[in-house]
Enzyme design. Structure first.
Site, mmCIF file in Angstrom:
data_model
loop_
_atom_site.group_PDB
_atom_site.id
_atom_site.type_symbol
_atom_site.label_atom_id
_atom_site.label_comp_id
_atom_site.label_asym_id
_atom_site.label_seq_id
_atom_site.Cartn_x
_atom_site.Cartn_y
_atom_site.Cartn_z
ATOM 1 N N ASN A 1 0.858 -1.186 0.000
ATOM 2 C CA ASN A 1 0.000 0.000 0.000
ATOM 3 C C ASN A 1 0.900 1.245 0.000
ATOM 4 O OD1 ASN A 1 -1.443 2.239 1.039
ATOM 5 N ND2 ASN A 1 -3.074 0.857 1.667
ATOM 6 N N HIS B 1 0.967 6.110 1.918
ATOM 7 C CA HIS B 1 1.710 7.021 2.786
ATOM 8 C C HIS B 1 2.918 7.661 2.125
ATOM 9 C CE1 HIS B 1 -1.164 6.569 5.804
ATOM 10 N NE2 HIS B 1 -1.063 5.255 5.757
ATOM 11 N N HIS C 1 -5.557 3.581 -1.873
ATOM 12 C CA HIS C 1 -6.896 3.981 -1.427
ATOM 13 C C HIS C 1 -7.134 5.428 -1.861
ATOM 14 C CE1 HIS C 1 -9.774 4.400 2.309
ATOM 15 N NE2 HIS C 1 -10.355 4.731 1.176
ATOM 16 N N ARG D 1 -9.174 8.250 -1.310
ATOM 17 C CA ARG D 1 -10.199 8.688 -0.347
ATOM 18 C C ARG D 1 -11.010 9.830 -0.919
ATOM 19 N NH1 ARG D 1 -8.871 6.602 5.130
ATOM 20 N NH2 ARG D 1 -10.614 7.852 5.808
ATOM 21 N N ARG E 1 -6.796 12.862 0.555
ATOM 22 C CA ARG E 1 -5.745 13.310 1.483
ATOM 23 C C ARG E 1 -4.377 12.714 1.152
ATOM 24 N NH1 ARG E 1 -7.297 10.019 6.968
ATOM 25 N NH2 ARG E 1 -9.245 11.101 6.702
ATOM 26 N N GLU F 1 -8.527 0.450 -3.463
ATOM 27 C CA GLU F 1 -9.378 0.529 -2.264
ATOM 28 C C GLU F 1 -10.293 1.726 -2.400
ATOM 29 O OE1 GLU F 1 -7.382 0.798 1.439
ATOM 30 O OE2 GLU F 1 -6.229 -0.997 1.065
ATOM 31 N N THR G 1 -8.301 3.484 8.196
ATOM 32 C CA THR G 1 -9.545 2.723 8.094
ATOM 33 C C THR G 1 -9.785 1.971 9.397
ATOM 34 O OG1 THR G 1 -8.978 2.478 5.771
ATOM 35 C CG2 THR G 1 -10.819 1.175 6.579
ATOM 36 N N GLU H 1 -11.190 -9.430 2.711
ATOM 37 C CA GLU H 1 -9.928 -9.076 3.368
ATOM 38 C C GLU H 1 -10.249 -8.848 4.846
ATOM 39 O OE1 GLU H 1 -7.300 -6.264 1.472
ATOM 40 O OE2 GLU H 1 -6.495 -5.609 3.400
ATOM 41 N N HIS I 1 -3.738 -4.653 7.689
ATOM 42 C CA HIS I 1 -3.849 -3.495 8.572
ATOM 43 C C HIS I 1 -3.004 -3.678 9.820
ATOM 44 C CE1 HIS I 1 -5.303 0.239 10.263
ATOM 45 N NE2 HIS I 1 -5.849 0.480 9.097
ATOM 46 N N GLY J 1 1.122 -1.534 4.360
ATOM 47 C CA GLY J 1 1.540 -0.211 3.929
ATOM 48 C C GLY J 1 2.354 0.538 4.947
HETATM 49 N N1 PXP Z 1 -5.855 -3.235 3.742
HETATM 50 C C1 PXP Z 1 -6.801 -2.267 3.782
HETATM 51 C C2 PXP Z 1 -8.152 -2.587 3.238
HETATM 52 C C3 PXP Z 1 -6.509 -0.985 4.282
HETATM 53 O O1 PXP Z 1 -7.469 -0.043 4.322
HETATM 54 C C4 PXP Z 1 -5.200 -0.722 4.751
HETATM 55 C C5 PXP Z 1 -4.848 0.627 5.280
HETATM 56 O O2 PXP Z 1 -5.261 1.635 4.512
HETATM 57 C C6 PXP Z 1 -4.245 -1.742 4.669
HETATM 58 C C7 PXP Z 1 -4.608 -2.995 4.193
HETATM 59 C C8 PXP Z 1 -2.831 -1.536 5.079
HETATM 60 O O3 PXP Z 1 -2.749 -1.195 6.409
HETATM 61 P P1 PXP Z 1 -1.372 -0.655 7.002
HETATM 62 O O4 PXP Z 1 -1.085 0.633 6.273
HETATM 63 O O5 PXP Z 1 -1.646 -0.479 8.451
HETATM 64 O O6 PXP Z 1 -0.331 -1.696 6.696
#
Ligand code: PXP
Length: 231
Positions: free
Chosen positions: A7, A10, A43, A45, A49, A69, A100, A150, A185, A207
């Site tokens: 992801n 960031h 993602h 949004r 952002r 996403e 999220t 997921e 996540h 991510g």
């Molecule tokens: N999967 C989904 C659906 C998410 O929304 C996110 C975070 O935006 C992630 C995975 C990745 O999470 P993290 O950035 O905490 O690794």
């Protein structure tokens, strides 16, 4: 082998913090793919952002699968149908949240999800729902006809008691329902191993930790290069 989706949101957060054109999330995606990532997740949004529309178009043009996403809105469904990414992961979205928080309320949103899932599926997109490890939610996801779920690993990552067991039970139910299993996540080098043992797990999306870790494994080389330029 479990697939790894990176992801890159960031990287865009960092870019947007200064209103610059760097760091470029697409360059980060290319580097991640060169180093073994199996796909890219981003993602878009509602408030843009981090990832922006143009980023998504450029990520889609890469050769690797894009997991797009998105919130469950008509704007995003229209966009996804035009973009035709490999996959769409439907996530809950609230403007005031930092990330999220929690999975999609699949039971409460069932009626608004059904036509949107159908539109995405008809556009040839693999749809996944980002959900908490709740048996009823998993069964409702299966009834909606999505091929993938997921599981939200955020509570597990925060150390909530019993969460790993809930994730195992969720994985078992997903398999029973014929759903492909992904998770993500809050995953880090320290907490990922037990998650890799979830039965039937096919993909992880990670991510924030990996982008953060990149500062430490990459800062030395970037400082050295500047020193070379100064000498
Ligand atoms: N999967 C989904 C659906 C998410 O929304 C996110 C975070 O935006 C992630 C995975 C990745 O999470 P993290 O950035 O905490 O690794």
């Amino acid at each position: 082998m479990i697939r790894l989706g990176i992801n890159v949101d960031h990287v865009a957060t960092l870019r947007n913090a200064r209103g610059e054109h760097y760091p470029d999330p697409v360059r980060a995606a290319e580097l991640a793919l060169e180093h073994g990532a199996d796909g890219i997740t981003a993602h878009l949004r509602e408030d843009r952002r981090h990832i922006r529309d143009e980023d998504v178009r450029r990520l889609r043009a890469l050769s690797a699968p894009l997991n797009f996403e998105m919130a469950v809105t008509d704007e995003m469904v229209d966009m996804a149908c035009a973009l035709r990414p490999h996959a769409c992961c439907l996530v809950p979205e609230r403007r005031e949240e930092l990330t999220t928080e929690g999975g999609l309320d699949v039971i409460g949103l069932r009626d608004s999800l059904a036509p949107r899932v159908a539109r995405l599926r008809d556009a040839g997109i693999r749809v996944s729902l980002f959900i908490d490890p709740e048996p009823e939610v998993i069964r409702t996801a299966a009834a909606l006809g999505v091929p993938v779920i997921e599981l939200h690993t955020g509570s597990y990552a925060l150390g909530r008691e019993g969460e790993l067991e809930r994730l195992h039970e969720a994985a078992r139910i997903a398999a029973e329902c014929g759903l492909e299993l992904h998770a993500g996540h809050g995953l880090t080098y320290e907490n990922v191993s037990p998650i890799t043992r979830l039965p039937g797990l096919r993909e992880l999306n990670i991510g924030h930790f990996l982008i953060s870790e990149a500062v430490f494994v990459g800062l030395g080389a970037s400082v050295r290069k500047m020193k070379d330029l100064l000498s």
